[in-house]
Write an enzyme that holds these catalytic residues in place. Structure first.
Site, PDB file in Angstrom:
ATOM      1  N   GLY A 225      61.268  27.815  74.794  1.00 29.26           N
ATOM      2  CA  GLY A 225      61.085  27.786  73.173  1.00 29.26           C
ATOM      3  C   GLY A 225      62.549  27.448  72.528  1.00 29.26           C
ATOM      4  O   GLY A 225      62.362  26.667  71.496  1.00 29.26           O
ATOM      5  N   ASP A 226      63.643  28.149  72.876  1.00 32.40           N
ATOM      6  CA  ASP A 226      64.991  27.864  72.412  1.00 32.40           C
ATOM      7  C   ASP A 226      65.380  26.543  72.503  1.00 32.40           C
ATOM      8  O   ASP A 226      65.891  25.596  71.621  1.00 32.40           O
ATOM      9  CB  ASP A 226      66.116  28.695  73.192  1.00 32.40           C
TER      10      ASP A 226
END
Length: 276
Positions: A225-226
């Site tokens: 996600g990052d």
């Protein structure tokens, strides 16, 4: 300049074994470690995309020193606050058939350190980007993200927030440019199960944009996600186009999930060429 904030960085220690038994000594098949924390992950993937960033956050003890040394990269500028007591947390991730995580608590954050962080935000200028990502230490106030956004509210900057339910929802009053809840977080916020996969973007005009995923074996989900946040920011800064930004973000997220660690430029380019 892009500024990333990681209030609770970590060293992620990953051990792999065929199985794990309780009440006895287990031996690993392999092990590795990564310098983690959502904001730091964003900075590392931005570096792969040839973008500079400055990393803010708190470090303490020998683990904090290891993170700062390990992040040395010509495109990552570290500007951490060093605490006098405690040590930066170690997160243990055991991969033995399933995955078990043991996350450390990290050091206490005194009020003086919080004020020092607020002062660092003053160096942000119009046209910069600020990324607030991840959980907060247990000794930080629950409204710390709101305080930080309040500090920069008069600056013409692009703000991205990637956090869990309460931190994310409470930041909405400050109108960030980008928020990135995952499927589980969306389900928690709206009290409705979200089951679809892939990436979905709703922009400020009400228009929607979608991007699929590649069917490859998933090796790792930590930092995916990052990586997506980093890719989206890089894509938008380059083109100003939501569709391109979403595709590049999806490519970065997919690339991380197909590798033991964070996305590399080579893997990002490979995935980007295949995404629809």
């Amino acid at each position: 300049m892009i500024y990333t904030v990681t209030l609770s960085p970590s060293i992620d220690y990953i051990v792999r074994m065929s199985n794990m038994r309780s009440y006895t000594t287990n031996r690993t098949d392999s092990e590795e470690f990564y310098f983690g924390g959502k904001g730091l992950n964003v900075s590392q993937v931005l570096a792969e995309l040839d973008l500079d960033s400055t990393a803010f956050g708190f470090l303490a003890g020998f683990t904090g020193e290891a993170i700062e040394k390990g992040l040395r990269h010509k495109r990552i500028h570290t500007d951490f606050i060093h605490l006098d007591e405690g040590f930066t947390r170690i997160n243990i991730k055991i991969k033995a058939g399933g995955e078990t995580e043991i996350n450390g608590q990290g050091p206490d954050i005194p009020d003086s350190a919080l004020e020092e962080l607020m002062k660092k935000l003053d160096q942000i200028k119009d046209g910069d980007t600020l990324v607030l990502a991840g959980s907060i230490p247990k000794t930080c106030p629950d409204d710390i993200y709101e305080r930080m956004l309040e500090r920069v509210k008069d600056k013409k900057i692009m703000i991205a927030v990637d956090a869990t339910r309460k931190l994310l929802v409470n930041s909405l009053s400050m109108h960030p440019f980008l928020i990135k809840p995952n499927r589980l977080e969306l389900s928690e916020i709206f009290h409705k199960e979200v089951e679809t996969k892939g990436a979905f973007l709703l922009d400020e005009t009400g228009a929607t944009h979608t991007c699929g995923v590649l069917k490859q074996p998933v090796i790792n989900t930590v930092g995916a996600g990052d990586s997506m946040v980093a890719g989206f920011i890089a894509g938008y800064l380059k083109t100003g186009d939501y569709g391109y930004a979403l595709k590049l973000g999806s490519a970065c997220g997919n690339a991380t999930s197909f590798l033991p660690g964070l996305a590399t430029r080579a893997k990002i380019d490979e995935v980007f060429a295949q995404l629809k």
